[in-house]
Enzyme design. Structure first.
Site, PDB file in Angstrom:
ATOM      1  N   GLU A  73       5.973 -17.604  63.770  1.00 16.24           N
ATOM      2  CA  GLU A  73       7.185 -17.303  64.550  1.00 16.24           C
ATOM      3  C   GLU A  73       7.931 -18.576  64.968  1.00 16.24           C
ATOM      4  OE1 GLU A  73       8.650 -15.094  68.679  1.00 16.24           O
ATOM      5  OE2 GLU A  73       6.689 -14.589  67.820  1.00 16.24           O
ATOM      6  N   ARG A  74       7.170 -19.632  65.296  1.00 10.60           N
ATOM      7  CA  ARG A  74       7.803 -20.890  65.706  1.00 10.60           C
ATOM      8  C   ARG A  74       8.652 -21.457  64.559  1.00 10.60           C
ATOM      9  NH1 ARG A  74       5.812 -26.191  65.590  1.00 10.60           N
ATOM     10  NH2 ARG A  74       6.797 -27.590  67.095  1.00 10.60           N
TER      11      ARG A  74
END
Length: 281
Positions: free
Chosen positions: A92-93
């Site tokens: 997700e980052r």
């Protein structure tokens, strides 16, 4: 989703778990067999609302976004198909940073739940091989942690080791690239390599040939590094006759000060401290 816990978040700073290097990945062939790598629109990727991690620091995201602008997304985002969208399993980052960098598409690895289970079994089987190199082992652990959101204790349970043992092995991923390659090419063991994790790159380059040629044990490596550090400290004190002046200026301006020859260097820790320093000068 597996919850974080056990060994604590402090260990995250010791281990670079956001990147699984292909050169050291013992299960990349199996991964390719059960996964599908494609480019998709960044807007077609969605976060998993069940993901326990909710916040990401703006500074680290900006730094990653700058890196992505220059080098691209080095590690694909792992997703599963959800309707017309792709839901994030791991990465997700990277996805957030890619959006921040202005990317229109991102590379993703598409897996089904059965593929996830199959690959997890394959990784664990590879980890349990007797001939696996420690750096490949560390990479396999990182893959289990990154792509399956397992804790250190859960990884340990799967491979019959303690969470602390998993942490120690994964710390090898902080070694310089040349040291990791040496481990793989010359079958160097984990124990003697651990002291190099926090050693200066210059010392690593100096000591690696000796370790390869003479098969140094961990204690000899530790002793060599300690003696090298002691000599360097003694030399620095001997050559710097302005220690009192450096300390005095450092306290006055609230920064690190170094005096060498006829030059004075004032180093601020961050932008805010630098602006404050400029105001004092």
């Amino acid at each position: 989703m597996a919850k974080k816990g056990g060994l604590g978040r402090g260990f995250e700073s010791l281990i670079p778990t956001n990147l699984v290097e292909e050169a050291f990945d013992p299960t990349r062939k199996e991964d390719a067999e059960v996964s599908k790598l494609i480019e998709v629109s960044v807007d077609d990727v969605v976060r998993d609302e069940g993901q326990p991690r909710k916040s990401f620091t703006e500074t680290s995201l900006k730094e990653l976004a700058e890196s992505i602008k220059e080098h691209g997304v080095l590690q694909p985002i792992v997703v599963t198909k959800k309707g017309k969208k792709y839901q994030i399993v791991a990465g997700e980052r990277r996805w957030r940073a890619s959006k921040m960098a202005g990317l229109e598409t991102v590379p993703v690895i598409v897996r089904t739940i059965s593929d996830q289970n199959k690959l997890e079994v394959m990784i664990v089987e590879n980890v349990q091989r007797e001939d696996i190199n420690p750096i490949e082992l560390a990479t396999a652990y990182a893959k289990l942690k990154n792509q399956f959101n397992l804790t250190y204790e859960q990884i340990g349970e799967k491979v019959g080791k303690s969470g602390g043992s998993i942490v120690n092995t994964m710390r090898l991923l902080k070694l310089p690239e040349e040291a990791k390659k040496a481990m793989q090419e010359h079958n160097l063991m984990e124990g003697p390599m651990r002291p190099l994790i926090s050693a200066d790159p210059e010392v690593v380059r100096e000591i690696l040939p000796k370790m390869i040629e003479e098969g140094w044990p961990a204690r000899k490596v530790e002793r060599y590094i300690a003696e090298r550090k002691k000599k360097s400290s003694a030399t620095a004190v001997k050559t710097n006759g302005f220690l009192k002046e450096e300390k005095k200026l450092g306290e006055k301006y609230g920064v690190e000060v170094r005096i060498r020859g006829r030059s004075v260097t004032l180093s601020a820790k961050n932008d805010e401290a630098f602006k404050e320093l400029l105001g004092k000068l």
